[in-house]
Design a protein around this motif. Sequence first.
Motif, PDB file in Angstrom:
ATOM      1  N   ASP A 155      37.585 -50.079 -53.661  1.00  0.00           N
ATOM      2  CA  ASP A 155      37.858 -51.486 -53.944  1.00  0.00           C
ATOM      3  C   ASP A 155      39.278 -51.808 -53.496  1.00  0.00           C
ATOM      4  OD1 ASP A 155      37.382 -54.060 -54.849  1.00  0.00           O
ATOM      5  OD2 ASP A 155      38.127 -53.632 -56.868  1.00  0.00           O
ATOM      6  N   VAL A 156      39.470 -53.018 -53.024  1.00  0.00           N
ATOM      7  CA  VAL A 156      40.816 -53.530 -52.765  1.00  0.00           C
ATOM      8  C   VAL A 156      41.131 -54.482 -53.910  1.00  0.00           C
ATOM      9  CG1 VAL A 156      42.312 -54.821 -51.217  1.00  0.00           C
ATOM     10  CG2 VAL A 156      40.589 -53.261 -50.271  1.00  0.00           C
ATOM     11  N   VAL A 157      41.960 -54.028 -54.836  1.00  0.00           N
ATOM     12  CA  VAL A 157      42.294 -54.800 -56.030  1.00  0.00           C
ATOM     13  C   VAL A 157      43.352 -55.828 -55.630  1.00  0.00           C
ATOM     14  CG1 VAL A 157      42.975 -54.667 -58.438  1.00  0.00           C
ATOM     15  CG2 VAL A 157      41.847 -52.713 -57.364  1.00  0.00           C
ATOM     16  N   GLN A 158      43.035 -57.097 -55.861  1.00  0.00           N
ATOM     17  CA  GLN A 158      43.874 -58.191 -55.376  1.00  0.00           C
ATOM     18  C   GLN A 158      44.406 -59.010 -56.549  1.00  0.00           C
ATOM     19  OE1 GLN A 158      41.501 -60.335 -52.287  1.00  0.00           O
ATOM     20  NE2 GLN A 158      40.134 -58.555 -52.417  1.00  0.00           N
ATOM     21  N   LEU A 159      45.731 -59.060 -56.684  1.00  0.00           N
ATOM     22  CA  LEU A 159      46.386 -59.823 -57.740  1.00  0.00           C
ATOM     23  C   LEU A 159      46.938 -61.112 -57.144  1.00  0.00           C
ATOM     24  CD1 LEU A 159      47.534 -60.069 -60.669  1.00  0.00           C
ATOM     25  CD2 LEU A 159      49.583 -58.869 -59.820  1.00  0.00           C
TER      26      LEU A 159
ATOM     27  N   SER B 133      61.510 -58.366 -63.240  1.00  0.00           N
ATOM     28  CA  SER B 133      60.163 -57.959 -62.848  1.00  0.00           C
ATOM     29  C   SER B 133      59.243 -57.997 -64.060  1.00  0.00           C
ATOM     30  CB  SER B 133      60.170 -56.545 -62.254  1.00  0.00           C
ATOM     31  OG  SER B 133      60.912 -56.496 -61.057  1.00  0.00           O
ATOM     32  N   PHE B 134      57.946 -58.167 -63.820  1.00  0.00           N
ATOM     33  CA  PHE B 134      56.961 -58.150 -64.891  1.00  0.00           C
ATOM     34  C   PHE B 134      55.842 -57.177 -64.539  1.00  0.00           C
ATOM     35  CE2 PHE B 134      55.473 -61.461 -62.023  1.00  0.00           C
ATOM     36  CZ  PHE B 134      54.096 -61.253 -61.963  1.00  0.00           C
ATOM     37  N   THR B 135      55.067 -56.811 -65.550  1.00  0.00           N
ATOM     38  CA  THR B 135      53.978 -55.858 -65.380  1.00  0.00           C
ATOM     39  C   THR B 135      52.640 -56.558 -65.588  1.00  0.00           C
ATOM     40  OG1 THR B 135      55.344 -54.006 -66.115  1.00  0.00           O
ATOM     41  CG2 THR B 135      52.958 -53.716 -66.224  1.00  0.00           C
ATOM     42  N   ALA B 136      51.700 -56.290 -64.678  1.00  0.00           N
ATOM     43  CA  ALA B 136      50.322 -56.765 -64.809  1.00  0.00           C
ATOM     44  C   ALA B 136      49.403 -55.564 -64.709  1.00  0.00           C
ATOM     45  CB  ALA B 136      49.999 -57.788 -63.729  1.00  0.00           C
ATOM     46  N   ARG B 137      48.443 -55.488 -65.646  1.00  0.00           N
ATOM     47  CA  ARG B 137      47.486 -54.383 -65.644  1.00  0.00           C
ATOM     48  C   ARG B 137      46.072 -54.929 -65.609  1.00  0.00           C
ATOM     49  NH1 ARG B 137      51.492 -52.598 -69.258  1.00  0.00           N
ATOM     50  NH2 ARG B 137      52.463 -50.619 -68.615  1.00  0.00           N
ATOM     51  N   VAL B 138      45.189 -54.251 -64.860  1.00  0.00           N
ATOM     52  CA  VAL B 138      43.799 -54.666 -64.786  1.00  0.00           C
ATOM     53  C   VAL B 138      42.922 -53.413 -64.742  1.00  0.00           C
ATOM     54  CG1 VAL B 138      43.742 -54.793 -62.255  1.00  0.00           C
ATOM     55  CG2 VAL B 138      42.164 -56.197 -63.599  1.00  0.00           C
ATOM     56  N   THR B 139      41.756 -53.500 -65.346  1.00  0.00           N
ATOM     57  CA  THR B 139      40.800 -52.400 -65.327  1.00  0.00           C
ATOM     58  C   THR B 139      39.740 -52.674 -64.269  1.00  0.00           C
ATOM     59  OG1 THR B 139      41.126 -51.920 -67.666  1.00  0.00           O
ATOM     60  CG2 THR B 139      39.089 -51.112 -66.666  1.00  0.00           C
ATOM     61  N   VAL B 140      39.492 -51.678 -63.431  1.00  0.00           N
ATOM     62  CA  VAL B 140      38.457 -51.771 -62.404  1.00  0.00           C
ATOM     63  C   VAL B 140      37.425 -50.698 -62.692  1.00  0.00           C
ATOM     64  CG1 VAL B 140      37.955 -51.755 -59.937  1.00  0.00           C
ATOM     65  CG2 VAL B 140      40.176 -52.577 -60.742  1.00  0.00           C
TER      66      VAL B 140
ATOM     67  N   GLU C 233      42.736 -47.962 -64.321  1.00  0.00           N
ATOM     68  CA  GLU C 233      43.676 -49.013 -64.712  1.00  0.00           C
ATOM     69  C   GLU C 233      44.732 -49.097 -63.624  1.00  0.00           C
ATOM     70  OE1 GLU C 233      45.515 -50.214 -68.832  1.00  0.00           O
ATOM     71  OE2 GLU C 233      46.833 -48.732 -67.881  1.00  0.00           O
ATOM     72  N   VAL C 234      44.829 -50.253 -63.023  1.00  0.00           N
ATOM     73  CA  VAL C 234      45.792 -50.469 -61.948  1.00  0.00           C
ATOM     74  C   VAL C 234      46.945 -51.286 -62.510  1.00  0.00           C
ATOM     75  CG1 VAL C 234      46.160 -51.396 -59.638  1.00  0.00           C
ATOM     76  CG2 VAL C 234      43.926 -50.440 -60.251  1.00  0.00           C
ATOM     77  N   THR C 235      48.143 -50.751 -62.375  1.00  0.00           N
ATOM     78  CA  THR C 235      49.343 -51.413 -62.883  1.00  0.00           C
ATOM     79  C   THR C 235      50.168 -51.924 -61.715  1.00  0.00           C
ATOM     80  OG1 THR C 235      49.394 -49.973 -64.830  1.00  0.00           O
ATOM     81  CG2 THR C 235      51.431 -51.134 -64.260  1.00  0.00           C
ATOM     82  N   PHE C 236      50.465 -53.213 -61.743  1.00  0.00           N
ATOM     83  CA  PHE C 236      51.324 -53.841 -60.748  1.00  0.00           C
ATOM     84  C   PHE C 236      52.675 -54.132 -61.400  1.00  0.00           C
ATOM     85  CE2 PHE C 236      46.990 -54.998 -59.617  1.00  0.00           C
ATOM     86  CZ  PHE C 236      46.959 -54.876 -58.236  1.00  0.00           C
TER      87      PHE C 236
ATOM     88  N   LYS D  52      55.263 -52.525 -56.927  1.00  0.00           N
ATOM     89  CA  LYS D  52      54.984 -51.097 -57.135  1.00  0.00           C
ATOM     90  C   LYS D  52      53.627 -50.956 -57.829  1.00  0.00           C
ATOM     91  CE  LYS D  52      59.765 -49.422 -57.309  1.00  0.00           C
ATOM     92  NZ  LYS D  52      60.425 -50.675 -56.917  1.00  0.00           N
ATOM     93  N   ILE D  53      52.865 -49.960 -57.406  1.00  0.00           N
ATOM     94  CA  ILE D  53      51.499 -49.776 -57.886  1.00  0.00           C
ATOM     95  C   ILE D  53      51.361 -48.417 -58.565  1.00  0.00           C
ATOM     96  CG2 ILE D  53      49.052 -49.751 -57.264  1.00  0.00           C
ATOM     97  CD1 ILE D  53      50.345 -52.391 -56.580  1.00  0.00           C
ATOM     98  N   GLU D  54      50.705 -48.386 -59.716  1.00  0.00           N
ATOM     99  CA  GLU D  54      50.320 -47.132 -60.370  1.00  0.00           C
ATOM    100  C   GLU D  54      48.840 -47.218 -60.722  1.00  0.00           C
ATOM    101  OE1 GLU D  54      52.736 -46.367 -63.737  1.00  0.00           O
ATOM    102  OE2 GLU D  54      54.621 -46.294 -62.613  1.00  0.00           O
ATOM    103  N   VAL D  55      48.136 -46.092 -60.564  1.00  0.00           N
ATOM    104  CA  VAL D  55      46.704 -46.044 -60.864  1.00  0.00           C
ATOM    105  C   VAL D  55      46.442 -44.878 -61.800  1.00  0.00           C
ATOM    106  CG1 VAL D  55      44.372 -45.810 -59.925  1.00  0.00           C
ATOM    107  CG2 VAL D  55      46.126 -47.046 -58.611  1.00  0.00           C
ATOM    108  N   SER D  56      45.802 -45.148 -62.925  1.00  0.00           N
ATOM    109  CA  SER D  56      45.343 -44.087 -63.827  1.00  0.00           C
ATOM    110  C   SER D  56      43.830 -44.190 -63.935  1.00  0.00           C
ATOM    111  CB  SER D  56      45.986 -44.231 -65.207  1.00  0.00           C
ATOM    112  OG  SER D  56      45.656 -45.483 -65.786  1.00  0.00           O
ATOM    113  N   ARG D  57      43.152 -43.040 -63.948  1.00  0.00           N
ATOM    114  CA  ARG D  57      41.687 -43.009 -63.849  1.00  0.00           C
ATOM    115  C   ARG D  57      41.067 -42.375 -65.085  1.00  0.00           C
ATOM    116  NH1 ARG D  57      40.254 -43.461 -58.341  1.00  0.00           N
ATOM    117  NH2 ARG D  57      42.067 -43.441 -56.956  1.00  0.00           N
TER     118      ARG D  57
END
Length: 768
Positions: free
Chosen positions: A663-667, A646-653, A698-701, A759-764
């Motif tokens: 928002d519907v964050v789409q990877l 598995s790999f991790t992708a992070r994006v800032t919204v 920050e949304v972590t996939f 798996k999704i994690e969200v930090s605000r």
Amino acid sequence: MVHSGIPEPSEKVRSLHARMTLEEKLAQLVGFWVDQGGEVVAPMADEMATSNKYEEATRHGLGHLTRVYGTRPVDPRERAEWLSAEQQRLRTQTRLGIPALVHEECLTGLAAWKAATFPTPLAWGAAFDPELVREMGAVIGRSMRQLGIHQGLAPVLDVIRDPRWGRVDECISEDPYVVGTIGTEYVRGLQSEGIDATLKHFVGYSASQSGRNHAPVHAGPREIADVLLPPFEMAIRDGGAHSVMNSYSEIDGVPVAADDTYLERLLRGEWGFDGVVVSDYFSVAFLQLMHGVAADRGEAAELALAAGVDVELPTGDAYLEPLAARIRAGLTDEAIVDRAVLRVLAQKERIGLLDDDFSFTAGDVDLDSAEHRDIARRLAEQSVVLLTNDGTLPLAAHAETTGRIALIGPNADSAEALMGCYSFANHVLAHHPDVPLGFDIPTVADAARAEWPLDELTVVAGCGVEDDDTSRIEDAVSAARAADIAIVVAGDRAGLFGRGTVGEGNDAETLELPGVQRELVERVVATGTPVVLVLLTGRPYAIDWAIRGEHAPNAVLQAFFPGEEGSAAITGILSGRVVPSGRLPVSLPRSAGAQPYSYLHPRLGGDSDVTATESEPVLPFGHGLSYTRFERTELTVDERVAAGASFTARVTVHNVGENAGSDVVQLYAHDEVASVTRPVAQLLGYARIDLQPGERAEVTFRVPTSRLAFSDRSMRKVVEPGGIQLWVGPSCAERETEARLMIEGDVHAVRPTDERLVKIEVSRSVAV
């Protein structure tokens, strides 16, 4: 070795089975439709009407009671009392004393009179909120359990392939991962209340030729394996679904109901499914009548049982007398009956029907409680998609009162226009026009009066949904000229088999709005009054003219049959009380001639210089506007990952607008080079997040590389090494922030134990 699909029988099941006569075994494999006759609520229902007397049909027991609440408008409490007495009769007055399993439709809520009607599944997809769909499934399941129902014929996990197909409103999305994640949560919700979910329609049904119902399917094995099957596998492996319903389809000339490739070898042998397969209504008899692979009903029964169809629904047209005659004649081995009976008895034991103290007592039940309505409201609000907006919306941004409103269109004052094909109102009550709906469902006109009580509101239909009468359009034009804002509510009317414009059997040759509705909209726009077009539909239509045409409306809202709270959701978005957050779960088509189309197309599936035709949609999968603005930045991804890991992708919204919103964050991903062609864009994961003005998240996939798996040239499901482009954007078509990943190592053959879900994690954090 192929798994038998039979869980180890308990001593009670073995003992019961050993005592059974042939007639008693067959009785457990069929349903009886107590209220059947007259109303067309299933394909060829008139032709297939049974002449058996109920008392005679239950003499040896009964497997299923078919739609005792959902065929005619019966009072739920009175019918529950009848059902309680009937179950007691089966326990005490048949030799083996086995109660019947009761099944009902429950796609947009329990299909029963006075029950809540939720948004249609296409709206579930537009909401992109699996957790809320799970809540809905649970409250539907609770209503069913209180009425003595045991099995629900939902969800539909068909992946949309062609919007001309009439049953699109029953489907969730054109993306298999969206279908799988949302459908699995519906299964979990329904089954959390003790109701067995039934996955429909296994498999290939939505890929029919020319988008026609019951038409042949020409999908190749890779499309079936990589697009059509994954939602079912997810709902079984991850959701633990207890039942599956076969598709009516024939794939490459072989009807699914007669093909053990899918129902035994794949479903049970590879996936380990140990539940019960039920036939879609009359599909066993259709092996003779429509497919022509059986000479008579008895041969059809043998083909279906051998393929793995355990229970014939809705009645015993093939599994009773015709099959019994073949067995007695030595033409059919009774062992295939025994296999199915053991599965059915195991299901009945698991849900408590074989308990010595089993009883069902009807109590007070509220089928449309405050909880039902709260979930219906939230799901409706999240599902409406704002397609275009030149700043006309929200209306509250321009004045405290809207002023003079012209509410125009054939769906402006219609409750039926808010509900899908499998709602009780459109499915059943259409045959009983004198019977009230039995629950509260305000029309858009009703909701507008509540939303703008101080404004002058004029309601004019202008035309019908599907007729060619233009005589009333001038009235609508006059109303628009006299108004400060014109809201045109156009679209579909759901029904079945020629009744309505969308729904089962209501396939379309054109994707233009039905009837003269386009002319109505264009003439209202020509008045110069600001116009908002609201589409209440069960499929996406080819509305390029309304999106960017010379006389396009100022704003366009798309609502996919949003249910009993849908009108308030629509007017709330129009006024600004609700901030729109829905996203297109299916591409907005260019034309009927550009179908079938999927955003999951390879390079050759899109526009190119070697053809004069265009296939790219008017608006892409994932599109949806808001009353605030989101910026998506700083996509970071692990540089390298081993195939199979598995790999991790992070994006800032960042909400950079002035309103709170979702928002519907789409990877998305694109596999640069592979052994078979890959889609130009593939949704890997998504997350719905709520942000206040100025708030960042920050949304972590956490993405298993199995999300990038596909069937290679030998039809092995594999993850291949190579470069992967990744991006996040407001739709599949816009790369707002990008990154690149390298998958390394050997080719990884996907295992059943491999992780399938992101798996999704969200930090605000709130900006100062």
